[in-house]
Enzyme design. Sequence first.
Site, PDB file in Angstrom:
ATOM      1  N   GLU A 124      75.757 -35.577 -21.552  1.00 38.23           N
ATOM      2  CA  GLU A 124      74.768 -36.522 -22.071  1.00 38.23           C
ATOM      3  C   GLU A 124      73.367 -35.941 -22.022  1.00 38.23           C
ATOM      4  O   GLU A 124      72.566 -36.152 -22.918  1.00 38.23           O
ATOM      5  CB  GLU A 124      74.819 -37.855 -21.292  1.00 38.23           C
ATOM      6  N   HIS A 162      81.258 -48.249 -15.834  1.00 36.99           N
ATOM      7  CA  HIS A 162      81.344 -48.355 -17.297  1.00 36.99           C
ATOM      8  C   HIS A 162      81.044 -49.775 -17.777  1.00 36.99           C
ATOM      9  O   HIS A 162      81.442 -50.155 -18.867  1.00 36.99           O
ATOM     10  CB  HIS A 162      82.746 -47.945 -17.789  1.00 36.99           C
TER      11      HIS A 162
END
Lengths: 336, 437
Positions: free
Chosen positions: A68, A137
């Site tokens: 990321e 998540h």
Amino acid sequence: MNAQNKPELRELSYAEAIREAMDIALEDDPSVLLMGEDIGVYGGAFQVTGDLVDKYGTDRVLDTPISELGGAGVAVGAALTGLKPIFEFQFSDFAALAMEQIVNQAAKVRFMLGGSVSVPLVMRFPAGSGTGAAAQHSQSIEAWLGHVPGLKVVQPSTPEDAKGLLLAAVADPDPVMIFEHKILYKMKGHVPEGYYTTPIGKAAVRRAGKDVTIVATSIMVHKAMETAEKLSADGIDAEVIDLRTVRPMDRDTVLDSVRKTGRLVCVYEGVKTLGVGAEISAMVAESDAFDFLDAPIVRLGGAECPIPYNPELEKAVVPQVPDISAAVRDVVQGRV
Amino acid sequence: MPVEVIMPKVDMDMASGKIMCWHVAVGDTVEKGDPLFDIETDKAAMEVEAPASGILQHAAPEGSEIPIGKAIAWLYAEGEEVGEQPDSFASVDDNKMPEQQPKAATEPAFGDTNLPPEPAPERETALAGDAGEGVRATPAARRLARDGGVTLAELRGTGPRGRVQASDVRQYLKDLDTVSARATFLPETGALNVTYSKRGEGTPIVMIHGFANDATSWAPLEPSLRHRPLIRIELPGHGKSPRLRIRDFAMLVREVRQTFDALQLDQAHLLGHSLGAALCIALADTREPRLASLNLIAPAGLGPQINGEALNGICKATRAESLGPWLRHLVADEDRITDGYVRLAMQARGDANLRAAQFAMADVLFPDGVQAFDLRAALQRIETPTRILWGKADAIIPWEHALQAPGRVALHLFDRIGHMPQLEAAEEVGKILRSHV
């Protein structure tokens, strides 16, 4: 247009609306490109980009490596050199990996170079709980990024706004962070055809009422609406405001409503403490609308813990309709 | 434990007050409610009553200026051991506001000394500006109360832990409207309230205020009259006098006469305004030998006309917004009636029973906007030196009524002054009165 020959409203899902917005942006502007992990052939972690790679090719729908920080760095660099990347995170939680690029680079560069450059970057964050994806998540971290000057942070709650806010974000010269609730991806709703934008920084009054103002964000808008309908049967007339943008916050819409109703309940999925509701509450308390309050301000936010895996507990740690209902009743009926 | 006497806050902008005089000497006993001392602020002079009965000790010196809320004396119970005299009182530097002046350790303020032990925190919570402190109320309720001229202390809260809600204030204001409209109230009995300023010497001046006013209305004029002892009578249903049910003008005269007689004065100057001036004429008719002079400001009773609409409006007003326009009828220069003035006036009229009593009284004295009593004949009979002072822009009672007075009555007619010359032309009126009383 009169009611008789009004054409049937076209419905799309929230995910389809986002895909349509990206399609329009790619079509209209050759400098727009999509970036993210598995957004190409795989179609995205939540199948939002779908088959756009087939239409625009891998030069404009770019799979990035599983990093990321690296992907975000490339996106910021691309934006600085004149492209308009739309960068997708698989889960908003992974923003933590890219914070350097988001907070220290994207948000700061325009200021540090005296306005000579801007970062026309859009980042999309699938957010929120309800999918059984557990602690790493399922978070709602919009308040983290909402704390950073230089970023704009939006949370569309409807398919129409998901498309409109994404197109507004692409048109914006500065970095815009879009938090999309994962549970909403399948939600259907009317979506106008073609190009349009939903203004960033403008809340929407989803339901007018006179007894209490409920300011909600993202999926909580729908829970607040359901609550308001239930309570109307008992004579409680709630006004529901969809905040839509966390930064910059729409002060006028919220204050006008509180001046009218005299009561405020904030509902958001992010952790309650130091969250979006704290900012809304403080904004009201610091304003002249304070003098119109006839009850303490109440916040309903996520519990002070990570999102649990157990589905029952997962539901229990974020506000649900019965929680909102009880809180609104207490506020309106003078029990707090 | 001794009761602390503090410098009260008598108007909203007041930061400190100057002690003009004590009515009681140190070591003397005072009854709760008796006049205890006079204070002067930058706006007004006022008499303050004893907050409790007791023996006065450690009184701050006359002439000293003390921040509001600070101790200026203690009242001890009979036989209670008196603490040591404090080193000094909290004082106000002439150039500094008290809030900018943190109490310096080198200058021990009175309240900081350990004597007398644990001064009781008793305070005059009913004083204007203090009202509502410590009351649990929502911001919306506070705003509505402020706008409506209602003090929160009057209200019963229905919210959690007795919190006053907006709905409580709305209901209260609605009830007030109903009460005012019906003019029903709980009649009381008892003697009229009399307040004194005893600093002056010689023949005292007895002052009777006008309708819907109270003894504080003399404040602008008092600096000119302080060379004489001042005695202010408050009408029934006004100020701190009992809310009597007045049946007719004669009954009102009887009440005032009884109060006057109880003063046991050999000689007195009478000063009255409007209805109070009419009462002065009536009093003079039967108590003439004891009167040195008769001073009438815009007197009622000299003709039938009166602005009934304005009286009605003032009586009925339950909030500053509705009182303001009518108060502005009282003066020629409307700018004199500021919003702050109106708010204070509404605060003074915050008691629903007061408003209802006055409404009922107006109905008896001025039915259908007509003065139901006639004192022209009485004025003809009186031989006491008499003067009438009147503003020619009076919108309540036509000044031409003054022309009904016999030739020996002196007339002072002011251009561009309304019904309250003692407010609008305080200096000039004061000068005229001072040269005669």
